[in-house]
Design a protein around this motif. Structure first.
Motif, PDB file in Angstrom:
ATOM      1  N   SER A   1       0.502  -1.464   0.211  1.00  0.00           N
ATOM      2  CA  SER A   1      -0.042  -0.227  -0.517  1.00  0.00           C
ATOM      3  C   SER A   1       0.866   0.767  -0.317  1.00  0.00           C
ATOM      4  O   SER A   1       2.265   0.698   0.510  1.00  0.00           O
ATOM      5  CB  SER A   1      -0.945  -0.305   1.002  1.00  0.00           C
ATOM      6  N   ARG A   2       0.431   2.442  -0.026  1.00  0.00           N
ATOM      7  CA  ARG A   2       0.530   3.740   0.513  1.00  0.00           C
ATOM      8  C   ARG A   2       1.768   4.173   1.400  1.00  0.00           C
ATOM      9  O   ARG A   2       2.595   4.924   1.271  1.00  0.00           O
ATOM     10  CB  ARG A   2       0.297   4.709  -0.401  1.00  0.00           C
ATOM     11  N   THR A   3       1.624   3.329   2.497  1.00  0.00           N
ATOM     12  CA  THR A   3       1.913   3.666   3.790  1.00  0.00           C
ATOM     13  C   THR A   3       2.978   2.639   3.853  1.00  0.00           C
ATOM     14  O   THR A   3       3.464   2.525   5.320  1.00  0.00           O
ATOM     15  CB  THR A   3       0.504   3.417   4.291  1.00  0.00           C
ATOM     16  N   GLY A   4       3.173   0.991   3.461  1.00  0.00           N
ATOM     17  CA  GLY A   4       4.155   0.011   3.830  1.00  0.00           C
ATOM     18  C   GLY A   4       3.566  -1.568   3.314  1.00  0.00           C
ATOM     19  O   GLY A   4       2.860  -0.929   1.790  1.00  0.00           O
ATOM     20  N   ALA A   5       4.172  -1.750   2.891  1.00  0.00           N
ATOM     21  CA  ALA A   5       4.538  -3.096   2.580  1.00  0.00           C
ATOM     22  C   ALA A   5       4.898  -4.481   3.221  1.00  0.00           C
ATOM     23  O   ALA A   5       5.172  -4.376   4.490  1.00  0.00           O
ATOM     24  CB  ALA A   5       5.634  -3.702   1.417  1.00  0.00           C
ATOM     25  N   ARG A   6       4.169  -5.624   2.957  1.00  0.00           N
ATOM     26  CA  ARG A   6       5.217  -7.092   3.688  1.00  0.00           C
ATOM     27  C   ARG A   6       6.090  -7.721   2.473  1.00  0.00           C
ATOM     28  O   ARG A   6       4.917  -8.032   1.208  1.00  0.00           O
ATOM     29  CB  ARG A   6       3.959  -7.839   4.088  1.00  0.00           C
ATOM     30  N   VAL A   7       7.235  -7.780   2.941  1.00  0.00           N
ATOM     31  CA  VAL A   7       7.885  -8.724   1.583  1.00  0.00           C
ATOM     32  C   VAL A   7       8.479 -10.061   2.485  1.00  0.00           C
ATOM     33  O   VAL A   7       8.179 -10.067   4.394  1.00  0.00           O
ATOM     34  CB  VAL A   7       9.002  -7.279   1.201  1.00  0.00           C
ATOM     35  N   VAL A   8       9.085 -10.952   1.537  1.00  0.00           N
ATOM     36  CA  VAL A   8       9.438 -12.200   1.886  1.00  0.00           C
ATOM     37  C   VAL A   8      10.595 -12.398   1.255  1.00  0.00           C
ATOM     38  O   VAL A   8      10.468 -12.223  -0.096  1.00  0.00           O
ATOM     39  CB  VAL A   8       8.436 -13.410   1.334  1.00  0.00           C
TER      40      VAL A   8
ATOM     41  N   GLU B   1      15.727   0.216   4.557  1.00  0.00           N
ATOM     42  CA  GLU B   1      15.694   0.863   2.822  1.00  0.00           C
ATOM     43  C   GLU B   1      14.893  -0.510   1.980  1.00  0.00           C
ATOM     44  O   GLU B   1      15.839  -1.145   1.705  1.00  0.00           O
ATOM     45  CB  GLU B   1      16.308   1.470   1.948  1.00  0.00           C
ATOM     46  N   LEU B   2      13.656   0.455   1.329  1.00  0.00           N
ATOM     47  CA  LEU B   2      12.681  -0.724   0.459  1.00  0.00           C
ATOM     48  C   LEU B   2      13.169  -0.512  -1.121  1.00  0.00           C
ATOM     49  O   LEU B   2      12.759   0.253  -1.405  1.00  0.00           O
ATOM     50  CB  LEU B   2      11.559  -0.990   1.071  1.00  0.00           C
ATOM     51  N   VAL B   3      13.780  -1.138  -1.650  1.00  0.00           N
ATOM     52  CA  VAL B   3      13.147  -0.786  -3.716  1.00  0.00           C
ATOM     53  C   VAL B   3      12.480  -1.729  -4.024  1.00  0.00           C
ATOM     54  O   VAL B   3      12.786  -3.265  -4.010  1.00  0.00           O
ATOM     55  CB  VAL B   3      15.119  -1.062  -3.914  1.00  0.00           C
ATOM     56  N   VAL B   4      11.487  -1.058  -4.624  1.00  0.00           N
ATOM     57  CA  VAL B   4      10.704  -2.257  -5.636  1.00  0.00           C
ATOM     58  C   VAL B   4      10.270  -1.526  -7.160  1.00  0.00           C
ATOM     59  O   VAL B   4      10.276  -0.398  -7.076  1.00  0.00           O
ATOM     60  CB  VAL B   4       9.259  -1.980  -3.874  1.00  0.00           C
ATOM     61  N   GLU B   5      10.148  -2.553  -7.727  1.00  0.00           N
ATOM     62  CA  GLU B   5      10.115  -2.274  -9.127  1.00  0.00           C
ATOM     63  C   GLU B   5       8.205  -2.107  -9.032  1.00  0.00           C
ATOM     64  O   GLU B   5       7.739  -3.456  -9.346  1.00  0.00           O
ATOM     65  CB  GLU B   5      10.484  -3.371  -9.788  1.00  0.00           C
ATOM     66  N   VAL B   6       7.696  -1.156  -9.072  1.00  0.00           N
ATOM     67  CA  VAL B   6       6.000  -1.536  -8.958  1.00  0.00           C
ATOM     68  C   VAL B   6       5.656  -1.695 -10.138  1.00  0.00           C
ATOM     69  O   VAL B   6       4.213  -2.330 -10.203  1.00  0.00           O
ATOM     70  CB  VAL B   6       6.023   0.164  -8.492  1.00  0.00           C
ATOM     71  N   ASP B   7       6.218  -1.218 -11.688  1.00  0.00           N
ATOM     72  CA  ASP B   7       6.054  -1.698 -13.159  1.00  0.00           C
ATOM     73  C   ASP B   7       7.275  -1.846 -13.763  1.00  0.00           C
ATOM     74  O   ASP B   7       7.706  -2.000 -12.729  1.00  0.00           O
ATOM     75  CB  ASP B   7       4.729  -0.701 -13.491  1.00  0.00           C
TER      76      ASP B   7
ATOM     77  N   ILE C   1       3.202   3.873  -6.233  1.00  0.00           N
ATOM     78  CA  ILE C   1       2.455   2.397  -5.210  1.00  0.00           C
ATOM     79  C   ILE C   1       1.039   2.528  -5.892  1.00  0.00           C
ATOM     80  O   ILE C   1       0.911   1.616  -6.056  1.00  0.00           O
ATOM     81  CB  ILE C   1       2.944   3.169  -4.271  1.00  0.00           C
ATOM     82  N   GLU C   2       0.331   3.336  -5.400  1.00  0.00           N
ATOM     83  CA  GLU C   2      -0.908   3.283  -5.701  1.00  0.00           C
ATOM     84  C   GLU C   2      -1.938   3.024  -6.691  1.00  0.00           C
ATOM     85  O   GLU C   2      -2.345   2.254  -6.845  1.00  0.00           O
ATOM     86  CB  GLU C   2      -1.808   4.931  -4.622  1.00  0.00           C
ATOM     87  N   ARG C   3      -0.975   3.010  -7.590  1.00  0.00           N
ATOM     88  CA  ARG C   3      -1.265   3.195  -8.652  1.00  0.00           C
ATOM     89  C   ARG C   3      -1.362   1.785  -9.150  1.00  0.00           C
ATOM     90  O   ARG C   3      -1.925   1.116  -9.895  1.00  0.00           O
ATOM     91  CB  ARG C   3      -0.529   3.661 -10.448  1.00  0.00           C
TER      92      ARG C   3
END
Length: 217
Positions: free
Chosen positions: A129-136, A155-161, A197-199
């Motif tokens: 979500s735009r406020t946080g994440a859960r990762v494995v 720090e989290l690096v995430v490929e949103v698309d 992130i929200e998109r």
């Protein structure tokens, strides 16, 4: 999806409008709200500044509203201009997402990611979500080597698309060593990254709803 009485957004409350096809988020105020007798279809009137309203007229949008009880309500609709400058009418919309205990919608969404603390570890999101994440993390060994604990800043690096990557500072909320999972809340996320992130999140929810509708048909 039904909107329950405590999820009905109050007139005068804030509205975020995100164009589905791309572009910046716009913010306005809810001027009017009504629902059909069955509670499935809603009509919302939103007031923005003239330029923002003009940029969204006739565009499909996601509208994020805050229910009276604090619940998040997201509507999907075409924004139509009215005779009043700076006013948009969202009509025939259904609740794309509601979150009873969250201020922001979330999705079970898998994206490649990297978690950076005292070491870097490959990961993937399982909740975003735009406020946080859960990762494995990729392996149990990677989890043990990463060594995160609650309240650590990472720090989290995430490929949103395929074309956009978000780099976000985050605080560790919870660690599940058995599942190699880390729950995070974002810190000082920029508006631009929050929109990215929200998109991705709302696109996932919309796609899942379309697939469910096709299966039911």
């Amino acid at each position: 999806m039904f909107v329950t009485p405590d999820q009905v957004p109050p007139v005068g409350g804030p509205v975020r409008l995100l164009p589905i096809s791309g572009g910046p988020e716009q913010r306005g105020t809810l001027s009017d709200w009504s629902t059909s007798p069955a509670g499935l279809v809603a009509t919302a009137v939103v007031t923005l500044d003239d330029a923002a309203a003009a940029s969204l007229a006739d565009e499909p949008v996601w509208a994020h509203l805050q229910g009276a009880g604090g619940a998040a309500v997201v509507l999907e609709a075409v924004a139509e201009g009215t005779a009043v400058d700076g006013e948009l009418l969202l009509t025939g919309v259904l609740a794309l997402a509601t979150e009873q205990q969250r201020a922001e919608p979330r999705a079970d969404i898998a994206r490649r990611a990297q978690l950076r603390g005292r070491v870097a570890a490959a990961a993937r999101t399982i909740d975003l979500s735009r406020t946080g994440a859960r990762v494995v993390l990729a392996t149990d060994a990677a989890m043990a080597n990463f060594g995160a604990s609650a309240d650590d800043q990472v720090e989290l690096v995430v490929e949103v698309d395929a074309e956009e990557t978000v780099v976000a500072s985050a605080r560790v909320v919870r660690v599940d060593a058995q599942r190699s999972e880390v729950a995070l809340t974002f810190i000082d996320l920029s508006d631009a990254d929050a929109t990215r992130i929200e998109r991705a999140v709302l696109g996932q929810i919309s796609s899942e709803r379309e697939q469910a509708g096709a299966s039911a048909g």
